[in-house]
Design a protein around this motif. Structure first.
Motif, short mmCIF file in Angstrom:
data_model
loop_
_atom_site.label_atom_id
_atom_site.label_comp_id
_atom_site.label_asym_id
_atom_site.label_seq_id
_atom_site.Cartn_x
_atom_site.Cartn_y
_atom_site.Cartn_z
N THR A 1 42.16 -35.33 -6.85
CA THR A 1 42.42 -34.39 -5.75
C THR A 1 42.53 -35.15 -4.44
OG1 THR A 1 41.30 -32.55 -6.85
CG2 THR A 1 41.46 -32.45 -4.44
N ALA A 2 43.57 -34.87 -3.68
CA ALA A 2 43.83 -35.63 -2.45
C ALA A 2 43.29 -34.96 -1.19
CB ALA A 2 45.33 -35.87 -2.29
N ALA A 3 43.18 -33.62 -1.21
CA ALA A 3 42.82 -32.90 0.02
C ALA A 3 41.91 -31.72 -0.30
CB ALA A 3 44.08 -32.41 0.72
N VAL A 4 40.97 -31.48 0.59
CA VAL A 4 39.99 -30.40 0.41
C VAL A 4 39.76 -29.70 1.73
CG1 VAL A 4 37.63 -29.83 -0.32
CG2 VAL A 4 38.83 -31.77 -1.38
N ALA A 5 39.61 -28.39 1.69
CA ALA A 5 39.21 -27.60 2.86
C ALA A 5 38.06 -26.71 2.45
CB ALA A 5 40.38 -26.76 3.37
N PHE A 6 37.11 -26.49 3.37
CA PHE A 6 36.02 -25.55 3.10
C PHE A 6 35.30 -25.21 4.40
CE2 PHE A 6 33.99 -29.67 2.90
CZ PHE A 6 32.69 -29.48 3.34
N THR A 7 34.57 -24.11 4.34
CA THR A 7 33.71 -23.70 5.46
C THR A 7 32.28 -23.63 4.96
OG1 THR A 7 35.45 -22.43 6.56
CG2 THR A 7 33.18 -21.84 7.09
N PHE A 8 31.37 -24.23 5.70
CA PHE A 8 29.96 -24.27 5.34
C PHE A 8 29.18 -23.27 6.19
CE2 PHE A 8 25.63 -25.90 5.92
CZ PHE A 8 25.24 -26.18 4.62
N MET A 9 28.56 -22.30 5.52
CA MET A 9 27.71 -21.30 6.17
C MET A 9 28.43 -20.56 7.30
SD MET A 9 24.88 -21.35 4.50
CE MET A 9 23.57 -20.66 5.53
N GLY A 10 29.73 -20.45 7.20
CA GLY A 10 30.50 -19.66 8.15
C GLY A 10 30.76 -20.29 9.49
N ASN A 11 30.20 -21.50 9.75
CA ASN A 11 30.36 -22.04 11.11
C ASN A 11 30.75 -23.52 11.19
OD1 ASN A 11 27.89 -23.21 10.42
ND2 ASN A 11 26.71 -21.67 11.54
N HIS A 12 30.78 -24.23 10.08
CA HIS A 12 31.29 -25.60 10.08
C HIS A 12 32.55 -25.60 9.22
CE1 HIS A 12 27.05 -27.50 10.88
NE2 HIS A 12 27.51 -26.77 11.89
N HIS A 13 33.69 -25.93 9.83
CA HIS A 13 34.98 -25.81 9.16
C HIS A 13 35.56 -27.21 8.94
CE1 HIS A 13 34.69 -21.56 10.22
NE2 HIS A 13 34.39 -21.96 11.45
N TYR A 14 35.99 -27.49 7.69
CA TYR A 14 36.40 -28.84 7.33
C TYR A 14 37.80 -28.90 6.74
CZ TYR A 14 31.45 -29.96 7.76
OH TYR A 14 30.18 -30.12 8.24
N ASP B 1 41.00 -35.25 4.12
CA ASP B 1 42.00 -36.04 3.41
C ASP B 1 41.23 -37.11 2.62
OD1 ASP B 1 43.91 -37.95 2.64
OD2 ASP B 1 45.22 -37.43 4.31
N LYS B 2 40.93 -36.80 1.36
CA LYS B 2 40.10 -37.69 0.55
C LYS B 2 40.71 -39.07 0.37
CE LYS B 2 38.18 -36.59 -3.32
NZ LYS B 2 38.95 -36.78 -4.54
N LYS B 3 42.00 -39.11 0.17
CA LYS B 3 42.65 -40.37 -0.15
C LYS B 3 42.64 -41.35 1.03
CE LYS B 3 43.59 -39.21 -4.33
NZ LYS B 3 42.81 -39.80 -5.44
N ARG B 4 42.66 -40.80 2.24
CA ARG B 4 42.72 -41.67 3.42
C ARG B 4 41.42 -41.67 4.23
NH1 ARG B 4 47.69 -40.36 6.98
NH2 ARG B 4 47.08 -38.19 6.58
N ASN B 5 40.38 -40.99 3.70
CA ASN B 5 39.06 -40.95 4.36
C ASN B 5 39.12 -40.34 5.76
OD1 ASN B 5 37.70 -42.40 2.19
ND2 ASN B 5 38.78 -44.21 2.94
N LEU B 6 39.96 -39.31 5.92
CA LEU B 6 40.11 -38.65 7.21
C LEU B 6 39.49 -37.25 7.14
CD1 LEU B 6 43.83 -39.62 7.95
CD2 LEU B 6 41.74 -40.85 8.61
N VAL B 7 38.77 -36.89 8.20
CA VAL B 7 38.07 -35.61 8.23
C VAL B 7 38.29 -34.92 9.57
CG1 VAL B 7 35.84 -34.45 7.93
CG2 VAL B 7 36.26 -36.62 6.76
N GLN B 8 38.54 -33.62 9.51
CA GLN B 8 38.51 -32.79 10.72
C GLN B 8 37.32 -31.83 10.58
OE1 GLN B 8 41.94 -30.66 12.85
NE2 GLN B 8 40.97 -28.97 11.72
N VAL B 9 36.47 -31.82 11.60
CA VAL B 9 35.31 -30.93 11.63
C VAL B 9 35.40 -30.06 12.87
CG1 VAL B 9 32.79 -30.78 11.47
CG2 VAL B 9 33.96 -32.82 10.61
N GLN B 10 35.27 -28.75 12.69
CA GLN B 10 35.26 -27.82 13.82
C GLN B 10 33.98 -26.99 13.78
OE1 GLN B 10 39.56 -26.38 12.91
NE2 GLN B 10 39.33 -26.09 15.13
#
Length: 244
Positions: A58-71, A74-83
């Motif tokens: 799997t190359a890419a993942v999105a998820f929300t943790f407890m309704g307030n941390h949004h991710y 990009d697994k393959k390139r070790n890149l993360v967006q956190v909101q």
């Protein structure tokens, strides 16, 4: 005034004594496990049940943790967006280079560094609740068989990695070797052997299985979980990592 102070002190002592008693009577010692062929065989069965190979590809993942941390990840390139809140951080979780925003305004270098550290701590903790079953053979781990409730269980100890290395987790599995709970001996929880469920397993592309609910002292919910072969495929054709 003295009488009120005495009452406050008495209540405080009662709380401390009650908490100490709770910790004493509920905490369990870390079990002694047996490393070797049986532990590795049980690990194989768990990985087959949740489809480790599909996760690895799997190359890419999105998820929300407890309704307030949004991710976005990009697994393959070790890149993360956190909101979270009014912050957005886009960074490389190996080099820790990236950019950070508050209310869509770029932060200066000092504030950016702190924001990236906070985002990475969030990511290490929150993503573990999503992907821990896929990390049974991470570098720095050891596996052993332990007996729990008269059944064999798999204990995984992390000697390195993440924000809190040195923790141990005992995985309890169902008849199909899908994890149903774990018992934790971790630095941030003073009670050894604290149990949290792994449930609400969802099936994703390539028969990948991910648990989205955990029940225990604190319930954990993961929502908006998506997996794919590119960030664009799971994020409305938008790739935020072009800013790096």
């Amino acid at each position: 005034m003295k009488k009120v102070l005495k009452i406050i002190v008495s209540i405080f002592l009662i709380i401390v004594i009650t908490l100490a008693a709770f910790l004493y009577y509920t905490s369990k010692p870390l079990p002694q496990g047996e490393k070797g062929i049986k532990a590795e065989a049980l690990t194989d069965k768990i990985q087959d049940a949740i489809n480790q190979k599909a996760w690895d590809s799997t190359a890419a993942v999105a998820f929300t943790f407890m309704g307030n941390h949004h991710y976005l990840w990009d697994k393959k390139r070790n890149l993360v967006q956190v909101q979270w809140g009014d912050k957005k951080v886009i960074y490389n979780n190996q080099t820790f280079e990236g950019v950070a925003y508050k209310n869509d305004k770029k932060l200066n270098d000092t504030d950016k560094t702190e924001a990236i550290k906070t985002a990475n701590d969030y990511f290490n903790n929150d993503s573990f609740w999503l992907i821990a079953p896929f990390k049974l053979r991470d570098a720095g781990t050891t596996r052993s068989i332990v007996m729990q409730d008269n059944r064999e269980a798999l204990m995984v100890t992390y000697a390195s990695g993440g924000s809190t290395p040195g923790d141990s987790y005992v995985w309890l599995v169902d008849e199909n070797y899908i994890p149903k709970a774990w018992r934790m001996w971790v630095s941030i929880i003073p009670v050894g052997g604290f149990e949290t469920s792994w449930e609400d397993w969802k099936t994703f592309p390539n028969n990948l299985k991910i648990a989205t609910t955990h029940k225990g002292l604190l319930d954990v919910k993961l929502t908006n979980v998506k997996t794919g072969q590119s960030i664009e495929a799971i994020n409305n054709d938008i790739n935020p990592f072009t800013t790096l």
